[in-house]
Design a protein around this motif. Structure first.
Motif, PDB file in Angstrom:
ATOM      1  N   UNK A 254       1.252  -5.935 -11.285  1.00 24.20           N
ATOM      2  CA  UNK A 254       2.083  -5.170 -11.997  1.00 24.20           C
ATOM      3  C   UNK A 254       2.878  -4.236 -11.080  1.00 24.20           C
ATOM      4  N   UNK A 255       2.440  -3.880 -10.176  1.00 28.35           N
ATOM      5  CA  UNK A 255       3.411  -3.092  -9.196  1.00 28.35           C
ATOM      6  C   UNK A 255       4.497  -4.110  -8.452  1.00 28.35           C
ATOM      7  N   UNK A 256       4.247  -5.355  -8.288  1.00 28.82           N
ATOM      8  CA  UNK A 256       4.871  -6.140  -7.848  1.00 28.82           C
ATOM      9  C   UNK A 256       6.134  -6.563  -8.747  1.00 28.82           C
ATOM     10  N   UNK A 257       5.733  -6.660 -10.146  1.00 25.79           N
ATOM     11  CA  UNK A 257       7.003  -6.650 -10.991  1.00 25.79           C
ATOM     12  C   UNK A 257       7.618  -5.409 -11.071  1.00 25.79           C
ATOM     13  N   UNK A 258       7.305  -4.369 -11.095  1.00 22.92           N
ATOM     14  CA  UNK A 258       8.050  -3.144 -11.074  1.00 22.92           C
ATOM     15  C   UNK A 258       8.882  -2.979  -9.839  1.00 22.92           C
ATOM     16  N   UNK A 259       8.319  -3.600  -8.770  1.00 28.83           N
ATOM     17  CA  UNK A 259       9.108  -3.446  -7.326  1.00 28.83           C
ATOM     18  C   UNK A 259      10.266  -4.487  -7.448  1.00 28.83           C
TER      19      UNK A 259
ATOM     20  N   UNK B   5       0.939   0.258  -0.140  1.00 29.12           N
ATOM     21  CA  UNK B   5       1.021  -0.973   0.351  1.00 29.12           C
ATOM     22  C   UNK B   5       1.363  -1.864  -0.706  1.00 29.12           C
ATOM     23  N   UNK B   6       1.020  -1.506  -2.129  1.00 31.11           N
ATOM     24  CA  UNK B   6       1.079  -2.262  -3.096  1.00 31.11           C
ATOM     25  C   UNK B   6       2.725  -2.012  -3.739  1.00 31.11           C
ATOM     26  N   UNK B   7       3.312  -1.012  -3.429  1.00 40.17           N
ATOM     27  CA  UNK B   7       4.789  -0.991  -3.825  1.00 40.17           C
ATOM     28  C   UNK B   7       4.919   0.479  -4.552  1.00 40.17           C
ATOM     29  N   UNK B   8       4.221   1.100  -4.676  1.00 37.26           N
ATOM     30  CA  UNK B   8       4.606   2.220  -5.497  1.00 37.26           C
ATOM     31  C   UNK B   8       5.118   3.326  -4.671  1.00 37.26           C
ATOM     32  N   UNK B   9       6.464   3.889  -5.325  1.00 37.97           N
ATOM     33  CA  UNK B   9       7.246   4.869  -4.417  1.00 37.97           C
ATOM     34  C   UNK B   9       6.545   6.286  -4.917  1.00 37.97           C
ATOM     35  N   UNK B  10       6.013   6.588  -6.102  1.00 37.74           N
ATOM     36  CA  UNK B  10       5.603   7.872  -6.592  1.00 37.74           C
ATOM     37  C   UNK B  10       4.239   7.183  -7.258  1.00 37.74           C
ATOM     38  N   UNK B  11       3.421   8.142  -7.519  1.00 34.28           N
ATOM     39  CA  UNK B  11       2.230   8.120  -8.346  1.00 34.28           C
ATOM     40  C   UNK B  11       2.127   9.337  -9.139  1.00 34.28           C
ATOM     41  N   UNK B  12       1.610   9.104 -10.432  1.00 33.91           N
ATOM     42  CA  UNK B  12       1.033  10.181 -11.448  1.00 33.91           C
ATOM     43  C   UNK B  12      -0.386   9.882 -11.875  1.00 33.91           C
ATOM     44  N   UNK B  13      -1.189  10.790 -11.610  1.00 34.35           N
ATOM     45  CA  UNK B  13      -2.621  10.775 -11.992  1.00 34.35           C
ATOM     46  C   UNK B  13      -2.880  11.423 -13.150  1.00 34.35           C
ATOM     47  N   UNK B  14      -3.161  10.816 -14.277  1.00 33.92           N
ATOM     48  CA  UNK B  14      -3.463  11.146 -15.499  1.00 33.92           C
ATOM     49  C   UNK B  14      -5.027  10.792 -15.957  1.00 33.92           C
ATOM     50  N   UNK B  15      -5.926  11.920 -15.822  1.00 31.56           N
ATOM     51  CA  UNK B  15      -7.251  11.706 -16.042  1.00 31.56           C
ATOM     52  C   UNK B  15      -7.631  12.445 -17.280  1.00 31.56           C
ATOM     53  N   UNK B  16      -8.831  12.631 -17.715  1.00 35.11           N
ATOM     54  CA  UNK B  16      -9.265  13.452 -18.894  1.00 35.11           C
ATOM     55  C   UNK B  16      -9.307  12.451 -20.283  1.00 35.11           C
TER      56      UNK B  16
END
Length: 401
Positions: free
Chosen positions: A112-117, A142-153
């Motif tokens: 999925x990250x490769x498709x986004x890249x 390494x998988x290609x993410x420039x940003x990350x959003x953690x949404x838990x709960x």
């Protein structure tokens, strides 16, 4: 020819250096390849990879030193490998929704990250890939993410709450594309968002490029193709994972980017994991299988329970009545898609290897170094399974204390 003819004798004489012996000596630093690049010195590369302090010769095979005469050394090579790709001001964003169960990216998540890249790099001005996941995970850069959003709960415990949170992300970030896995909750979430946003969605994408997204229709007899829409779900093993320079994977504040999320009608919810001992093999994430090399099945079942894995078996074991038929792994039994497969005393018949082709990690225990299962495994223990099982149980008991 327009190029001057090479004089090998003159080049040889220009590289000659004085020597105290009768044997001729040459300056390798002046030796260039046909393309003008500095020639590799194998002796220097070998010397740089040696590990001192041992009586026996030790070589560091993990070293990335290029070993060039006059070229970059070990420190420069390591600095080059650590070069991170940074996108400070992207022209647009692509949001990739990941499962990242147990804080680890699966093979599907990397695709999925490769498709986004792929979509981000092909856009005008350059875009950024933002990974949206329920908990922190290793290897996002390494998988290609420039940003990350953690949404838990709670908003990740129920699909309705996640849809509300993602709608808030859409209003705040206005991404050019949303990418989901065509798999369980993510597929349901993508369709909910399409209804709420009143936008078209392309599901089951089988082929994706920067200009075209293709999916099968009419039972696979036809194909639907068009420009990639904003909302897409992608099938597994349809897009290659990212394999270039590592990206930044900068963590964004989830409260900042989605502060206007609407409260869900569901007050509290949680995901209750199933019992591994009674779970179907097709749904299990971790499977421990017994083969013809296992005779102590009491120890095998204790090990499976201690590892919290689903027990499986080869066809030979099931034919002998030592394990139930529903535990058979292989093309004639159950085809697995587990994250990890632990094979004890299984040689690896072709039909059995077909059944574990979708497993990401394979661990094998076998006395035969040249067994097909050992060749398939990423980690192999060449030993009798009857000795390995009690040793693993002992280590697990020590870890609990």
């Amino acid at each position: 020819m327009s190029r001057p003819r090479r004089d090998p004798r003159a080049q040889r004489a220009s590289r000659s250096v004085a020597s105290a012996t009768a044997r001729p000596r040459f300056d390798l630093a002046a030796t260039l390849s046909k393309r003008g690049r500095t020639r590799r010195d194998p002796r220097a590369s070998f010397a740089a990879s040696r590990i001192g302090g041992h009586a026996r010769l030790r070589i560091d095979r993990a070293s990335h030193s290029v070993g060039l005469v006059g070229g970059p050394g070990r420190e420069e090579a390591v600095a080059f490998e650590a070069n991170v790709r940074i996108v400070d001001e992207p022209a647009f964003t692509v949001l990739a929704v990941l499962g990242a169960s147990n804080g680890r990216l699966s093979r599907f998540d990397r695709q999925i990250l490769g498709a986004g890249r792929l979509l981000a790099d092909a856009g005008e001005g350059g875009g950024a890939v933002i990974a949206v996941l329920p908990q922190a995970a290793d290897g996002l850069g390494e998988a290609g993410a420039d940003r990350a959003i953690i949404r838990g709960g709670g908003d990740f415990a129920d699909v309705a709450g996640r849809a509300e949170a993602f709608l808030a992300l859409d209003r705040t970030l206005t991404p050019r594309h949303w990418l989901f896995a065509e798999n369980g909750p993510e597929a349901d979430l993508a369709r909910r968002m399409a209804i709420r946003l009143k936008e078209p969605i392309l599901t089951d994408v089988e082929h994706l490029t920067a200009r075209q997204a293709v999916r099968a229709s009419h039972g696979g007899l036809r194909e639907e193709a068009g420009p990639p829409p904003r909302l897409m779900t992608i099938q597994e093993d349809r897009v290659a994972s990212y394999a270039d320079r590592p990206c930044e994977a900068r963590l964004l504040d989830a409260q900042t980017v989605s502060a206007d999320a609407t409260d869900s009608a569901i007050v509290e919810s949680e995901i209750v994991p199933g019992d591994p001992s009674s779970m179907a093999l097709a749904e299990a994430d971790f499977v421990v299988s017994a083969g013809n090399g296992v005779s102590d099945f009491d120890a095998f079942h204790r090990l499976a329970a201690a590892l919290k894995a689903t027990p499986g078996a080869s066809r030979v074991v099931c034919d002998a009545g030592l394990m139930p038929r529903e535990a058979q792994v292989g093309a004639s039994g159950t085809v697995l898609s587990a994250d990890c497969y632990f094979a004890l005393g299984i040689a690896g018949a072709p039909q059995h290897l077909q059944g574990i082709a979708g497993c990401e990690h394979v661990i094998a225990v076998n006395t035969d170094l040249h067994a097909a299962m050992v060749e398939r495994a990423g980690l192999a223990i060449v030993q009798d399974a009857q000795k390995v099982m009690p040793a693993l149980l002992h280590l697990l008991r020590e870890g609990e204390t």
